[in-house]
Design a protein around this motif. Structure first.
Motif, short mmCIF file in Angstrom:
data_model
loop_
_atom_site.label_atom_id
_atom_site.label_comp_id
_atom_site.label_asym_id
_atom_site.label_seq_id
_atom_site.Cartn_x
_atom_site.Cartn_y
_atom_site.Cartn_z
N ASP A 129 0.87 -1.17 0.00
CA ASP A 129 0.00 0.00 0.00
C ASP A 129 0.91 1.23 0.00
N HIS A 176 -1.64 0.79 9.31
CA HIS A 176 -2.28 -0.49 9.62
C HIS A 176 -1.39 -1.64 9.22
N HIS A 230 -6.53 -3.85 5.57
CA HIS A 230 -6.47 -3.26 6.90
C HIS A 230 -6.57 -4.34 7.96
N ALA A 234 1.71 -0.76 7.03
CA ALA A 234 1.70 0.46 6.20
C ALA A 234 1.65 1.65 7.14
N GLU A 249 1.09 5.68 7.32
CA GLU A 249 0.51 6.72 6.45
C GLU A 249 0.08 7.98 7.20
N GLU A 294 2.57 7.57 2.20
CA GLU A 294 2.44 6.19 2.71
C GLU A 294 3.42 5.23 2.06
MN MN Z 1 -3.11 2.29 3.89
#
Ligand code: MN
Ligand code: MN
Length: 288
Positions: free
Chosen positions: A91, A152, A160, A183, A185, A277
């Motif tokens: 991601d 997440h 997620h 990830a 972000e 991210e």
């Molecule tokens: Mn994300």
């Protein structure tokens, strides 16, 4: 592990390609579709529809099948891209301003917050320490982190999963473990520092595997299960496969509680928003 690195590599290339598409007068729909096609060309699959969220919309805005929006000079674009290879998700997101640099510092704030978070990530680090690093960095620029959006974990066919990686010190003393895939972000804003639920996005996710007696809806449901499993998908993709009449079936599946629709997420005071991210394997480093 191999598939995560592959997924990350494709994700990175898709992001770099995406940046070249962000220009004045470019159609949002073209940007999303070109990036999605690039991901497949490179041997990956989309882990979710490409999001092109503008200005005070922080996230979850993907173009509709008949979207005629174009980018205008001064737009602050958050491009959010997800790839999977055999279900292994990566991601990534980046912020680009169209033709101006009025929000250069806002964009820098989220990028530097991401960099600073990355510097401290290793096994044993507490989630609150990552959040605190993000918060401090963004506040140093005079902006606020968006505290009800977070990084997440990612998991197989899941974008997620646990843990939640906060964008502020949330008192969570859970520690990162070797080989967790997460990830990070950070979002920075000149608004209040919170998002709210906006309009329906046309992005859906399967939440309940119960069946339906409606023939068309059943066909679409089995396609969703087969093709996207538990990953997000969008109306645009379903219409491409089944025609515009599929909108009715999606409505029916949503009403029956089989799929759920996400809303776009505007900043609560309509503040301008930037996001950065990356996905990282704890103890191994950034993969995208
Ligand atoms: Mn994300
Ligand atoms: Mn993302």
């Amino acid at each position: 592990m191999e598939d995560y690195f592959k997924s990350g590599e494709i994700c990175k290339k898709a992001r770099e390609y995406g940046i070249t598409l962000i220009k004045e007068k470019a159609k949002l729909l073209d940007i999303a579709e070109k990036i999605e096609n690039k991901i497949m060309e490179l041997g990956g699959e989309c882990a979710f529809p490409v999001d092109v969220s503008l200005n005070h919309i922080a996230a979850h805005d993907t173009p509709k099948f008949n979207d005629d929006r174009i980018l205008n000079k001064g737009d602050v674009v958050k491009l959010d891209i997800g790839v999977h290879v055999n279900g292994k998700v990566s991601d990534t997101a980046i912020t680009v301003e169209v033709g101006t640099n009025k929000y250069e510092r806002l964009t820098k704030a989220s990028e530097e917050a991401l960099d600073n978070a990355m510097k401290i990530i290793k096994p044993g680090v507490k989630l609150r320490e990552i959040g605190s690093e993000i918060q401090k960095t963004i506040q140093k620029y005079g902006f606020s982190p968006i505290i009800n959006l977070s990084g997440h974990g990612v998991d197989e066919y899941e974008v997620h999963s646990k843990p939640i990686i906060p964008n502020c010190d949330n008192n969570d003393s859970t520690e990162l473990k070797e080989n967790m895939v997460i990830a990070i972000e950070p979002f920075a804003t000149d608004g209040e520092g919170k998002v709210t639920e906006g309009k329906p996005s046309g992005i859906y996710e399967l939440i309940n595997e119960k069946n339906t007696r409606n023939n068309n809806a059943r066909k679409i449901l089995s396609f969703i299960k087969e093709k996207y499993k538990t990953l997000p998908f969008c109306e645009r993709w379903i219409i491409k496969e089944f025609g515009v009449g599929a909108k009715l079936s999606l409505l029916l599946l949503e009403r029956k509680g089989i799929i759920k629709q996400f809303n776009v997420l505007p900043e609560i005071k309509k503040g301008q928003v930037s996001q950065a991210e990356r996905t990282v394997i704890v103890g191994k480093g950034v993969i995208n």
